[in-house]
Design an enzyme around this catalytic site. Sequence first.
Site, PDB file in Angstrom:
ATOM      1  N   HIS A   1       0.955  -0.982   0.042  1.00  0.00           N
ATOM      2  CA  HIS A   1       0.058   0.126   0.257  1.00  0.00           C
ATOM      3  C   HIS A   1       0.741   1.446  -0.054  1.00  0.00           C
ATOM      4  O   HIS A   1       0.607   1.925  -0.630  1.00  0.00           O
ATOM      5  CB  HIS A   1      -1.334   0.021   0.697  1.00  0.00           C
TER       6      HIS A   1
ATOM      7  N   LYS B   1     -18.838  -5.812   8.009  1.00  0.00           N
ATOM      8  CA  LYS B   1     -17.419  -6.958   8.294  1.00  0.00           C
ATOM      9  C   LYS B   1     -16.757  -6.726   8.897  1.00  0.00           C
ATOM     10  O   LYS B   1     -15.520  -5.551   8.847  1.00  0.00           O
ATOM     11  CB  LYS B   1     -16.605  -7.153   6.507  1.00  0.00           C
TER      12      LYS B   1
ATOM     13  N   ARG C   1      -1.934  -6.891  -8.164  1.00  0.00           N
ATOM     14  CA  ARG C   1      -0.982  -7.572  -7.758  1.00  0.00           C
ATOM     15  C   ARG C   1      -0.989  -8.866  -9.151  1.00  0.00           C
ATOM     16  O   ARG C   1      -0.060  -9.384  -9.318  1.00  0.00           O
ATOM     17  CB  ARG C   1      -1.511  -7.890  -6.961  1.00  0.00           C
TER      18      ARG C   1
ATOM     19  N   SER D   1      -2.753  -7.912   3.012  1.00  0.00           N
ATOM     20  CA  SER D   1      -3.105  -7.184   4.110  1.00  0.00           C
ATOM     21  C   SER D   1      -3.293  -8.995   4.675  1.00  0.00           C
ATOM     22  O   SER D   1      -3.459  -9.415   5.763  1.00  0.00           O
ATOM     23  CB  SER D   1      -4.746  -6.473   4.335  1.00  0.00           C
TER      24      SER D   1
END
Length: 149
Positions: free
Chosen positions: A18, A42, A91, A128
Amino acid sequence: MERTVLFPGSFSPFTTGHASLVERALELFDNVVIAIGYNASKPAAIPIENRIADISALYHNEPRVRVTAYSGLTVDACKTEGAGWMLRGIRSVADFEYERNLADINRMISGIETVLLFTLPELAAVSSSMVRELAANGYDVKPFLPDPV
């Protein structure tokens, strides 16, 4: 007119991947708003207040970076923050397909363009969820987190 980009995510935690995207975005935009999405259904591993404080501390010497939280649609957060663009990291090919679909919908409903930056090869495996999994199993995750997060 200043060019502001909104970088949305859960950032639970904010990783070196990040941070790399933010640094690269600062070369392209006048301001970067790191926007932490809040979703009551969530709950995140790290309380949102802690994420705001940690990321803000990381960029305390960079006046062109702001950290905020939002709920609802990300395009609405862009409008609230005065951002004409949204920043997303890629990614893998799977990320690209997902992000392209989101970018298309976001542009259709709001006119907000999405800027996709490819993750640096050495950071492509960092996520993460990977950091959370390693930490939960007792591994040192410091190499994957920027100081002072």
